[in-house]
Motif scaffolding. Structure first.
Motif: not given
Length: 235
Positions: A14-36
């Motif tokens: 998934e080299e074409a998608l894993i970077g953007p996917m990680l950015d997306h997950v981090v953004n969602v987690m931090t925006t919602n204040g999750f311990d993750y």
């Protein structure tokens, strides 16, 4: 108290998608204040998937790379991620950017009455043939084992770590049968499974899906029959 969530991301080439996917997950987690924590399980990729994850892990200590030296199957990758999870809740999704991870909020909303919040794609944005295979698989699993979930293989599930701890040593499936076996065993163990519609499903834009691969299908069929025979012997 903010939710404590381990995010498990199985990844294979998934080299074409894993970077953007990680950015997306981090953004969602931090925006919602999750311990993750984010656990990327690289299932023997032959491309740069692992290297990209390692680079982002060096910049964010909440990201962890776990590697299978050889491709062992999607179920094996999920189980490896589940075993490594340390948080109270475990969230499973794929690394192919087909879901809006922000919809984890919808799953969280039902956890007061659920042990597993099982997303179902509504609507599903996959090619017709893949949807046809999925419908046939769902009917077959239901025929063999009864109702387990509305969308068995939907890679958008939130569950309590206690469910994983109770079941993981019993699960034998390594391939696409893993999700079905997990849900079947969960229901039979008395855990509550709640189906939740997920509206943000998107078509895959890169990488190659393996669900319709004849070898993957054959392995799933063998695992399905093996599980059925095993449960009949124990009945």
């Amino acid at each position: 108290m903010n939710p404590s969530v381990s995010i498990v991301l199985p990844a294979y080439n998934e080299e074409a998608l894993i970077g953007p996917m990680l950015d997306h997950v981090v953004n969602v987690m931090t925006t919602n204040g999750f311990d993750y924590e984010i656990l990327v399980v690289d299932d023997g990729s032959s491309d740069r998937t692992a290297a990209i994850v390692q680079k982002q892990a060096a910049e964010n200590s909440r990201i962890q790379l776990i590697r299978h030296e050889q491709n062992r199957g999607s179920g094996a990758a999920m189980l490896t991620g589940f075993a490594a999870a340390q948080k109270e809740l475990v969230f499973l999704t794929d690394a192919d950017m087909q879901f809006d991870v922000g919809e984890i909020i919808v799953l969280l909303a039902v956890m007061g009455r659920a042990d597993i919040a099982a997303g179902y794609r509504y609507p599903r944005r996959d090619p017709f043939v893949r949807c046809l295979y999925a419908q046939g698989w769902h009917m077959l699993v239901t025929l063999f084992f009864g109702k387990s979930a509305r969308d068995i293989n939907c890679a958008f599930k939130l569950m309590r770590k206690a469910v994983i701890d109770a079941l993981r040593n019993d699960i034998k499936s390594q391939g696409a049968m893993f999700s079905a076996e997990f849900l079947i065993r969960a229901r039979r163990a008395g855990f509550a499974v709640v189906n939740v519609p997920v509206h943000g499903h998107r078509p895959r834009t890169a990488g190659t899906p393996t669900g319709a691969n004849p070898a993957v299908i054959a392995k799933s069929m063998v695992e399905l029959v093996r599980l059925r025979l095993s449960m009949c012997r124990k009945a």
